[in-house]
Design an enzyme around this catalytic site. Structure first.
Site, short mmCIF file in Angstrom:
data_model
loop_
_atom_site.label_atom_id
_atom_site.label_comp_id
_atom_site.label_asym_id
_atom_site.label_seq_id
_atom_site.Cartn_x
_atom_site.Cartn_y
_atom_site.Cartn_z
N PHE A 7 -5.41 -3.70 -3.96
CA PHE A 7 -5.08 -2.29 -4.03
C PHE A 7 -4.05 -1.95 -5.11
O PHE A 7 -3.76 -0.79 -5.36
CB PHE A 7 -4.53 -1.82 -2.67
CG PHE A 7 -5.41 -2.19 -1.53
CD1 PHE A 7 -6.57 -1.48 -1.27
CD2 PHE A 7 -5.11 -3.27 -0.72
CE1 PHE A 7 -7.40 -1.83 -0.21
CE2 PHE A 7 -5.93 -3.63 0.34
CZ PHE A 7 -7.08 -2.91 0.58
N SER A 8 -3.48 -2.97 -5.74
CA SER A 8 -2.41 -2.75 -6.70
C SER A 8 -2.92 -2.13 -8.00
O SER A 8 -4.03 -2.40 -8.45
CB SER A 8 -1.72 -4.08 -7.02
OG SER A 8 -0.82 -3.93 -8.09
N PRO A 13 -1.66 -9.57 1.47
CA PRO A 13 -1.78 -9.57 0.00
C PRO A 13 -2.32 -8.26 -0.53
O PRO A 13 -3.33 -7.74 -0.05
CB PRO A 13 -2.73 -10.74 -0.26
CG PRO A 13 -2.41 -11.69 0.85
CD PRO A 13 -2.13 -10.83 2.05
N CYS A 14 -1.63 -7.73 -1.56
CA CYS A 14 -1.90 -6.36 -2.00
C CYS A 14 -2.68 -6.28 -3.30
O CYS A 14 -2.95 -5.19 -3.80
CB CYS A 14 -0.58 -5.61 -2.16
SG CYS A 14 0.56 -6.35 -3.35
N GLN A 15 -3.06 -7.41 -3.89
CA GLN A 15 -3.78 -7.35 -5.17
C GLN A 15 -5.04 -6.50 -5.12
O GLN A 15 -5.37 -5.83 -6.10
CB GLN A 15 -4.14 -8.77 -5.64
CG GLN A 15 -2.95 -9.60 -6.05
CD GLN A 15 -2.41 -10.42 -4.90
OE1 GLN A 15 -2.66 -10.11 -3.74
NE2 GLN A 15 -1.66 -11.46 -5.19
#
Length: 387
Positions: free
Chosen positions: A83-84, A79-81
């Protein structure tokens, strides 16, 4: 070759890798809508997901040790939230950071290789130390944080281990690159950071596949020889004039060797417009008009004759301006689910589970299938000849 797919989402990365020759022994995804999407498609005989195992839930509860030494590849998109650019940028303070679980899967299974992907935002200067922390953990997955050790202290110990001169235990040679999907034939300017690692004992030398498509080649076809407009049967009067030629196109001295970037028109030009041809559009799965699109500063849509902007998952169920088509006449509308799927290079017979906003979230978080296949084929090629 056998693999496991973590944080599978709607399956873009996994399908591309399956096409490249990897068959998953485990598929893990916690989101129920994504799990339903995968289940619907794995039961279709011609689906790239056909024959996939039952999807498991929360990765934190999955024991991978039964697969130790039996895998060619571990892959996934943690899950990239954290770093997004669209998230809250909490990184290592964010409970949604699942890189520790990805590293645990590598440690417990000892695969011959791994492929992980994340948003370009992970490479920002703000996260530089944590980015290095992830890299060193992937290189040395058996150097585990102690119970009383915070991430910065663990990073310092990893650095000392890495520079010690010997690579005892499980270790990987890791290559990292920010890759633009448009450079590999995806009709979308989608940049992702890709981590690829090969186990030390394989003695593999590897580099990312070189770009096959370019913006210069598209400029040449649009502004120098006109082949792009000929291919789409666009009338002379509707084409850009010589006065509109970009400076970059003017400076091109010869036709580039690369293939032209694929555009939105290339991807969806043969589909009926769901706003003006609703009856024809209804005959195509997931191709319905969604009202409510509007253009304003920072929310301007993707031009028809460029690769699409990066599709986004959106906030509170509403996709961003990148998920809109910007027509040459200045009007905008949301991409349909089917159009968005084509921009992410999903097959036309792929079906999605959930509402329009939920499906657009799945697509906005996905890895383009074609990009995964390109990288996967090159990794598979190396593994076939590795010791």
């Amino acid at each position: 070759m056998k693999s496991i797919e973590l944080f599978a989402g709607a399956g873009g990365l996994g399908m591309g890798l399956h096409r490249a020759g990897f068959t998953p022994a485990k598929v893990v995804e916690w989101d129920r809508y994504c799990r339903e999407t995968i289940r619907e498609n794995r039961d279709l005989p011609r689906s790239p997901m056909h024959g996939w195992p039952e999807v498991e839930g929360d990765v934190r509860g999955v024991d991978f040790r039964s697969l130790e030494g039996k895998l060619d590849l571990v892959s996934g998109g943690p899950p990239c939230q954290p770093f997004s650019l669209g998230g809250k940028h909490k990184a290592y303070d964010d409970a949604r950071d699942m890189f520790p679980q990805a590293i645990r899967a590598v440690r417990e299974t000892r695969p011959r290789a791994f492929i992980f992907e994340n948003v370009k935002g992970l490479t920002r200067a703000t996260f530089r130390n944590y980015f290095e922390y992830i890299r060193l953990q992937l290189e040395h997955p058996e150097v585990i944080a102690k119970p009383d050790e915070d991430w910065a202290e663990h990073l310092a110990r990893l650095e000392r281990h890495h520079t010690h001169g010997t690579r005892d235990g499980l270790a990987y040679r890791v290559v990292i690159q920010v890759v633009n999907a448009a450079d590999h034939g995806v009709p979308q300017k989608r940049e992702r950071v890709i981590f690829v690692g090969f186990r030390d004992d394989l003695d593999v030398e590897w580099s990312f596949p070189l770009a096959t498509h370019s913006s210069d080649a598209l400029l040449w076809e649009q502004h120098r020889d006109g082949r792009y407009w000929d291919r789409h049967k666009v009338a002379k009067a509707a084409r850009p004039s010589v006065l509109d030629m970009p400076v970059r196109a003017q400076r091109l001295e010869a036709k580039p060797d690369a293939i032209a970037w694929r555009t939105v028109r290339d991807a969806i030009g043969d589909l009926p417009d769901p706003e003006f041809e609703p009856q024809a559009a209804r005959k195509i799965a997931n191709h319905r008009f969604q009202s409510g699109a509007r253009s304003y500063a920072g929310h301007t849509g993707s031009p028809l004759d460029d690769p699409a902007k990066t599709l986004k998952a959106g906030v509170h169920g509403v996709p961003g301006g990148e998920n809109m088509l910007a027509r040459p006449d200045g009007t905008v509308r949301y991409f349909s689910v089917r159009e968005s799927a084509r921009l992410q290079t999903f097959a036309d017979d792929f079906v999605f589970h959930g509402s329009w906003s939920e499906t657009m979230r799945q697509l906005g978080n996905a890895v383009p299938v074609r990009l995964a296949e390109v990288i996967g084929k090159d990794v598979a090629r190396k593994l076939r000849y590795a010791a």
